[in-house]
Design a protein around this motif. Structure first.
Motif, PDB file in Angstrom:
ATOM      1  N   CYS A  61       5.937  -2.064   0.563  1.00 44.87           N
ATOM      2  CA  CYS A  61       6.011  -2.067   2.022  1.00 44.87           C
ATOM      3  C   CYS A  61       5.388  -3.317   2.620  1.00 44.87           C
ATOM      4  O   CYS A  61       5.546  -3.579   3.810  1.00 44.87           O
ATOM      5  CB  CYS A  61       5.337  -0.818   2.585  1.00 44.87           C
ATOM      6  N   HIS A  77      -3.386   1.243   2.792  1.00 42.34           N
ATOM      7  CA  HIS A  77      -2.896   0.542   3.973  1.00 42.34           C
ATOM      8  C   HIS A  77      -4.002   0.030   4.883  1.00 42.34           C
ATOM      9  O   HIS A  77      -3.784  -0.906   5.648  1.00 42.34           O
ATOM     10  CB  HIS A  77      -1.949   1.439   4.766  1.00 42.34           C
ATOM     11  N   ASP A 133      -6.604   4.744   5.473  1.00 42.39           N
ATOM     12  CA  ASP A 133      -5.310   5.382   5.241  1.00 42.39           C
ATOM     13  C   ASP A 133      -4.699   4.975   3.911  1.00 42.39           C
ATOM     14  O   ASP A 133      -4.563   3.788   3.611  1.00 42.39           O
ATOM     15  CB  ASP A 133      -4.340   5.040   6.369  1.00 42.39           C
ATOM     16  N   ASP A 140      -1.419   6.030   1.186  1.00 36.37           N
ATOM     17  CA  ASP A 140      -0.204   6.786   0.863  1.00 36.37           C
ATOM     18  C   ASP A 140      -0.155   6.973  -0.649  1.00 36.37           C
ATOM     19  O   ASP A 140      -0.409   6.035  -1.405  1.00 36.37           O
ATOM     20  CB  ASP A 140       1.053   6.041   1.321  1.00 36.37           C
ATOM     21  N   THR A 147       0.112  11.251   2.858  1.00 37.95           N
ATOM     22  CA  THR A 147      -0.842  10.314   3.434  1.00 37.95           C
ATOM     23  C   THR A 147      -2.207  10.975   3.484  1.00 37.95           C
ATOM     24  O   THR A 147      -2.328  12.113   3.926  1.00 37.95           O
ATOM     25  CB  THR A 147      -0.397   9.890   4.848  1.00 37.95           C
ATOM     26  N   ASP A 168       4.002   4.902   5.524  1.00 38.45           N
ATOM     27  CA  ASP A 168       3.749   3.814   6.452  1.00 38.45           C
ATOM     28  C   ASP A 168       5.053   3.097   6.794  1.00 38.45           C
ATOM     29  O   ASP A 168       5.293   2.748   7.945  1.00 38.45           O
ATOM     30  CB  ASP A 168       2.738   2.831   5.862  1.00 38.45           C
ATOM     31  N   GLY A 199       2.911   7.197   9.189  1.00 39.58           N
ATOM     32  CA  GLY A 199       1.471   7.008   9.163  1.00 39.58           C
ATOM     33  C   GLY A 199       0.704   8.302   9.059  1.00 39.58           C
ATOM     34  O   GLY A 199       1.092   9.208   8.343  1.00 39.58           O
TER      35      GLY A 199
END
Length: 131
Positions: free
Chosen positions: A24, A41, A45, A47, A78, A117, A122
């Motif tokens: 990503c 991320h 956060d 994933d 997430t 994301d 999110g």
């Protein structure tokens, strides 16, 4: 040291994982021979890639956690790292993710789509009624 950086440092020592650039393009990632497993991320956060069947298998157990969001139709969950216990949960789920392709495989014709994301999901509270 943030919780995410502590988790990344711990996971980077696991023999089945290696650091990679996330598909990503945001943050840092860890991959196994099966592909990307974790995208970090931000400082909070993360994933985590599970198979769709693994997500459905654990959805009832995970839906009560304020640290986890499940996006319907996504093979990624997430996690929000707010406490040391969230890091412990992440480490446990990474272990599950490493085993998921063998234990709860997805049908061969279902492609892996981008992380949450990438999907713009999110850390949004998702509707779990479909699980």
């Amino acid at each position: 040291m943030t919780l995410a950086s502590r988790a990344l440092a711990q996971l980077a020592t696991w023999p089945d994982l290696r650091q990679t650039a996330p598909s990503c393009g945001l943050g840092r990632a860890l991959s196994s021979v099966q592909g990307e497993i974790v995208h970090f991320h931000s400082e909070r956060d993360v994933d985590l890639h599970l198979t769709d069947r693994a997500v459905r298998r654990f959805a009832k157990d995970l839906k009560g956690s304020g640290a986890i969001r499940i996006v319907p139709g996504s093979q990624w969950v997430t996690l929000r790292l707010d406490a040391a216990s969230d890091v412990d949960l992440l480490l446990t789920l990474v272990s599950v993710a490493l085993q998921a392709p063998q234990t709860w495989p997805d049908p061969a014709d279902r492609p892996v789509v981008g992380c949450n994301d990438q999907r713009g999901a999110g850390f949004v509270k998702a509707d779990l009624s479909g699980y």
